[in-house]
Design a protein around this motif. Structure first.
Motif, PDB file in Angstrom:
ATOM      1  N   THR A 172       0.691  -1.304  -0.205  1.00 32.22           N
ATOM      2  CA  THR A 172      -0.320  -0.214  -0.050  1.00 32.22           C
ATOM      3  C   THR A 172       1.016   1.164   0.539  1.00 32.22           C
ATOM      4  O   THR A 172       1.729   1.421   1.140  1.00 32.22           O
ATOM      5  N   ASP A 186       2.005   5.072   0.464  1.00 33.83           N
ATOM      6  CA  ASP A 186       1.744   6.410   1.023  1.00 33.83           C
ATOM      7  C   ASP A 186       0.680   7.358   0.774  1.00 33.83           C
ATOM      8  O   ASP A 186      -0.512   7.606   0.557  1.00 33.83           O
ATOM      9  N   LEU A 196      -3.381   6.694   0.659  1.00 35.41           N
ATOM     10  CA  LEU A 196      -4.324   5.927   2.078  1.00 35.41           C
ATOM     11  C   LEU A 196      -5.286   6.881   2.192  1.00 35.41           C
ATOM     12  O   LEU A 196      -5.935   7.096   3.720  1.00 35.41           O
ATOM     13  N   GLY A 197      -6.096   7.920   1.407  1.00 39.69           N
ATOM     14  CA  GLY A 197      -7.276   9.069   1.420  1.00 39.69           C
ATOM     15  C   GLY A 197      -8.097   7.618   0.720  1.00 39.69           C
ATOM     16  O   GLY A 197      -8.943   8.719   0.925  1.00 39.69           O
ATOM     17  N   TYR A 254     -13.827   3.502   6.691  1.00 37.72           N
ATOM     18  CA  TYR A 254     -12.688   3.409   7.006  1.00 37.72           C
ATOM     19  C   TYR A 254     -12.709   4.448   5.425  1.00 37.72           C
ATOM     20  O   TYR A 254     -12.372   3.809   4.638  1.00 37.72           O
ATOM     21  N   ASP A 255     -11.453   5.019   5.573  1.00 35.63           N
ATOM     22  CA  ASP A 255     -10.613   5.395   4.084  1.00 35.63           C
ATOM     23  C   ASP A 255      -9.397   4.138   4.230  1.00 35.63           C
ATOM     24  O   ASP A 255      -9.298   3.536   5.637  1.00 35.63           O
ATOM     25  N   ARG A 292      -6.351   4.466   5.319  1.00 31.01           N
ATOM     26  CA  ARG A 292      -5.569   4.666   6.713  1.00 31.01           C
ATOM     27  C   ARG A 292      -6.293   3.965   7.721  1.00 31.01           C
ATOM     28  O   ARG A 292      -5.455   3.620   8.562  1.00 31.01           O
ATOM     29  N   ASN A 297      -5.042   1.495  10.348  1.00 33.00           N
ATOM     30  CA  ASN A 297      -5.118   1.444  11.731  1.00 33.00           C
ATOM     31  C   ASN A 297      -5.589   0.067  12.295  1.00 33.00           C
ATOM     32  O   ASN A 297      -5.692   0.324  13.293  1.00 33.00           O
ATOM     33  N   ASP A 355      -2.707   5.701  16.044  1.00 36.84           N
ATOM     34  CA  ASP A 355      -2.581   6.252  14.817  1.00 36.84           C
ATOM     35  C   ASP A 355      -1.204   4.897  14.081  1.00 36.84           C
ATOM     36  O   ASP A 355      -0.396   5.956  14.655  1.00 36.84           O
ATOM     37  N   LEU A 380      -0.256   3.960  11.901  1.00 37.05           N
ATOM     38  CA  LEU A 380       0.550   4.754  10.834  1.00 37.05           C
ATOM     39  C   LEU A 380       1.414   5.693  10.654  1.00 37.05           C
ATOM     40  O   LEU A 380       2.435   6.513   9.419  1.00 37.05           O
ATOM     41  N   TRP A 412       4.942   1.360  10.009  1.00 40.46           N
ATOM     42  CA  TRP A 412       3.869   0.376   9.701  1.00 40.46           C
ATOM     43  C   TRP A 412       3.702  -1.078   9.073  1.00 40.46           C
ATOM     44  O   TRP A 412       3.262  -1.578   9.852  1.00 40.46           O
TER      45      TRP A 412
END
Length: 195
Positions: free
Chosen positions: A23, A25, A28-29, A37-38, A40, A44, A69, A71, A76
């Protein structure tokens, strides 16, 4: 369930860990099939799940109310891999899948099935959100089918599952995994298959 929980978790983790590692960066959104959940938030949640269910395997107290968090830590991805490995090891310990565990004093095998379901279904959520293929092991899906049907009413009441999705009668037979996803409240055909 006829297979050992630890063996099933090892198989599910082997599918989930590469998805988490892969995944990016900038993903993440992205939205996921799990509406709350998105990407990210989903990652988590997965980290919180593997950490807490490791404790439950050892009949220790867990705390799902925390919202760390994970992340925010640079490692992570490695942490998830290590926690998934520790989860498998914990459920492989003698007596882990016997008796009861957790605040609700549920049968340990049922609790083990819950984390197996999380790794499998949220693995699919993550794959779909990031445009990657996902093929759970058929043995894992078969082992989960009865457990999911059994826990669905309680899970819906607790808000963990959405209402079951009716799969379209379009001449395409639903796979066992599609039926399992539909039972959890996901529409497997609304999210285009990747790969």
């Amino acid at each position: 369930m006829t297979h050992r929980i630890a063996d099933l978790l090892r198989t599910a983790a082997a599918t989930a860990v590469p998805l988490v590692r892969g995944t990016a960066d900038d993903e993440l959104g992205a939205a996921t099939p799990c509406a709350e959940y998105d990407v990210r938030g989903l990652l988590n949640h997965l980290l919180l799940v593997v950490e807490n269910f490791r404790l439950l395997a050892a009949k220790q107290p867990s705390d799902f109310s925390r919202q760390p968090d994970y992340l925010a830590e640079p490692d992570w991805r490695d942490r998830f891999a290590a926690e998934a490995d520790a989860l498998v090891t914990a459920w492989a310990a003698p007596g882990a899948d016997e008796g009861t565990t957790g605040a609700m004093d549920l049968p340990a095998r049922t609790v083990g099935a819950m984390v197996l379901l999380d790794l499998t279904v949220h693995g699919w959520d993550l794959a779909r959100a990031t445009g990657r293929p996902f093929a759970p092991d058929p043995v894992v899906v078969a082992e989960l089918a009865d457990e999911v049907a059994r826990m669905a009413p309680m899970a819906r009441k607790a808000g963990v599952f959405g209402e079951a999705v009716a799969l379209p009668d379009d001449g395409v037979a639903a796979s066992a995994f599609e039926r399992l996803l539909a039972t959890t409240g996901r529409d497997p055909r609304a999210w285009a298959a990747a790969g």
